[in-house]
Write a protein that holds these residues in place. Structure first.
Motif, short mmCIF file in Angstrom:
data_model
loop_
_atom_site.label_atom_id
_atom_site.label_comp_id
_atom_site.label_asym_id
_atom_site.label_seq_id
_atom_site.Cartn_x
_atom_site.Cartn_y
_atom_site.Cartn_z
N ALA A 118 0.85 -1.19 0.00
CA ALA A 118 0.00 0.00 0.00
C ALA A 118 0.88 1.24 0.00
O ALA A 118 1.92 1.28 0.66
CB ALA A 118 -0.90 0.00 1.23
N SER A 119 0.42 2.24 -0.77
CA SER A 119 1.16 3.48 -0.88
C SER A 119 0.19 4.61 -1.19
O SER A 119 -0.81 4.39 -1.88
CB SER A 119 2.19 3.37 -2.01
OG SER A 119 2.72 4.63 -2.33
N PRO A 120 0.49 5.82 -0.71
CA PRO A 120 -0.37 6.95 -1.10
C PRO A 120 -0.19 7.36 -2.56
O PRO A 120 -0.99 8.11 -3.09
CB PRO A 120 0.05 8.07 -0.15
CG PRO A 120 1.25 7.61 0.57
CD PRO A 120 1.45 6.17 0.30
N GLY A 121 0.83 6.85 -3.22
CA GLY A 121 1.11 7.22 -4.60
C GLY A 121 0.14 6.58 -5.59
O GLY A 121 -0.63 5.68 -5.27
N ALA A 122 0.21 7.04 -6.83
CA ALA A 122 -0.69 6.59 -7.89
C ALA A 122 -0.36 5.20 -8.42
O ALA A 122 -1.21 4.55 -9.02
CB ALA A 122 -0.68 7.59 -9.04
N VAL A 149 -2.24 -7.39 -5.27
CA VAL A 149 -2.88 -6.42 -4.38
C VAL A 149 -1.94 -5.23 -4.28
O VAL A 149 -1.00 -5.23 -3.50
CB VAL A 149 -3.20 -7.02 -3.00
CG1 VAL A 149 -3.87 -5.98 -2.10
CG2 VAL A 149 -4.09 -8.25 -3.14
N LEU A 150 -2.20 -4.24 -5.13
CA LEU A 150 -1.40 -3.01 -5.21
C LEU A 150 -2.31 -1.86 -4.79
O LEU A 150 -3.08 -1.34 -5.59
CB LEU A 150 -0.93 -2.79 -6.65
CG LEU A 150 -0.07 -3.90 -7.25
CD1 LEU A 150 -0.18 -3.91 -8.76
CD2 LEU A 150 1.36 -3.73 -6.80
N VAL A 151 -2.26 -1.50 -3.53
CA VAL A 151 -3.17 -0.48 -3.01
C VAL A 151 -2.57 0.90 -3.27
O VAL A 151 -1.66 1.33 -2.58
CB VAL A 151 -3.43 -0.69 -1.50
CG1 VAL A 151 -4.44 0.33 -0.99
CG2 VAL A 151 -3.90 -2.11 -1.24
N PHE A 152 -3.09 1.56 -4.29
CA PHE A 152 -2.65 2.91 -4.61
C PHE A 152 -3.59 3.90 -3.92
O PHE A 152 -4.70 3.54 -3.53
CB PHE A 152 -2.62 3.14 -6.13
CG PHE A 152 -3.96 2.99 -6.79
CD1 PHE A 152 -4.74 4.11 -7.04
CD2 PHE A 152 -4.43 1.75 -7.16
CE1 PHE A 152 -5.98 3.99 -7.64
CE2 PHE A 152 -5.67 1.62 -7.77
CZ PHE A 152 -6.45 2.74 -8.01
N ARG A 153 -3.12 5.14 -3.73
CA ARG A 153 -3.88 6.18 -3.03
C ARG A 153 -4.45 5.62 -1.72
O ARG A 153 -5.64 5.74 -1.43
CB ARG A 153 -4.95 6.76 -3.94
CG ARG A 153 -4.36 7.39 -5.21
CD ARG A 153 -5.35 8.03 -6.11
NE ARG A 153 -6.07 9.12 -5.49
CZ ARG A 153 -5.67 10.39 -5.46
NH1 ARG A 153 -4.53 10.71 -6.03
NH2 ARG A 153 -6.39 11.30 -4.88
N ALA A 154 -3.57 4.99 -0.95
CA ALA A 154 -3.98 4.29 0.27
C ALA A 154 -4.71 5.19 1.25
O ALA A 154 -5.60 4.73 1.97
CB ALA A 154 -2.75 3.65 0.93
N HIS A 155 -4.36 6.45 1.29
CA HIS A 155 -5.02 7.38 2.21
C HIS A 155 -6.52 7.52 1.92
O HIS A 155 -7.27 7.95 2.78
CB HIS A 155 -4.33 8.75 2.16
CG HIS A 155 -4.30 9.35 0.79
ND1 HIS A 155 -3.46 8.88 -0.20
CD2 HIS A 155 -5.01 10.36 0.24
CE1 HIS A 155 -3.65 9.59 -1.30
NE2 HIS A 155 -4.59 10.50 -1.07
N GLU A 156 -6.95 7.09 0.73
CA GLU A 156 -8.37 7.11 0.38
C GLU A 156 -9.05 5.78 0.66
O GLU A 156 -10.26 5.66 0.55
CB GLU A 156 -8.54 7.46 -1.10
CG GLU A 156 -8.05 8.85 -1.45
CD GLU A 156 -8.11 9.14 -2.94
OE1 GLU A 156 -8.50 8.23 -3.72
OE2 GLU A 156 -7.77 10.27 -3.32
#
Length: 190
Positions: A118-122, A149-156
């Motif tokens: 997971a990352s906040p990035g795109a 499982v590539l969690v992009f924009r994790a903060h959302e």
């Protein structure tokens, strides 16, 4: 009467040392939404010393000994990696270096491993996961290819308490865990 299914032990490692890590939160979500038949234990990497072959000459440091015990007792692993400079973080690489040096062949060779991130990035953690998969393959781990499982924009996708709220991500995670259970079962039969 059919015997109950064996409960598999899965060791979950977060490559992030950060207290409010999305990757550690993702592992907690795996425990919460686990489709079974698995128990998932999250293990922190913060106490591991840097890998040093000289440390293998005497009794292993306590944290390394504990990690070796957990890995040898696990039927499979679930590894969550953040992305640091287009690769995996140093703490995770260090843990893998220690795991690759386990005595008596009790290490990673042939052990089923699922990878998430997971990352906040795109881009999520696509580059880190590619690097991690290459490293794990080089030490003989049985790395699951799908689902990714590539969690992009994790903060959302997590709330302010670190709870996974995104249904799509939750469904992908459940699918991956079900595949990990199947892979462990197949490896258990051989």
């Amino acid at each position: 009467m059919t015997a109950p299914a064996k409960e598999y032990r899965v060791l979950a490692l977060s490559g992030s040392l950060r207290a409010d890590s999305y990757n550690t939160a993702l592992l907690r979500a795996a425990g919460k939404f686990n489709p079974g038949p698995m128990s998932i234990q999250v293990y922190g990497l913060g106490d591991l010393p840097l890998y040093d072959q000289d440390l293998e000459q005497g009794p292993l440091p306590a944290a390394v000994h504990d990690l070796h015990q957990y890995v040898s007792q696990a039927d499979g692993l679930l590894i969550a990696t953040p992305e640091h400079n287009a690769s995996i973080p140093a703490a995770l690489k260090n843990a893998i270096d220690w795991m690759s040096r386990m005595p008596d062949g009790a290490g990673m060779s042939g052990k089923p491993v699922a990878v998430v991130g997971a990352s906040p990035g795109a881009l999520g953690t696509v580059r880190a996961q590619l690097a991690l998969r290459q490293i794990l393959g080089s030490i003989g781990a049985d790395v699951l290819a799908k689902p990714e499982v590539l969690v992009f924009r994790a903060h959302e996708r997590f709330d302010e308490n670190g709870i996974l709220t995104d249904e799509f991500t939750r469904n992908l995670l459940v699918d991956l865990l079900a595949e990990l259970a199947r892979r462990i079962e197949r490896s258990d039969l051989t």
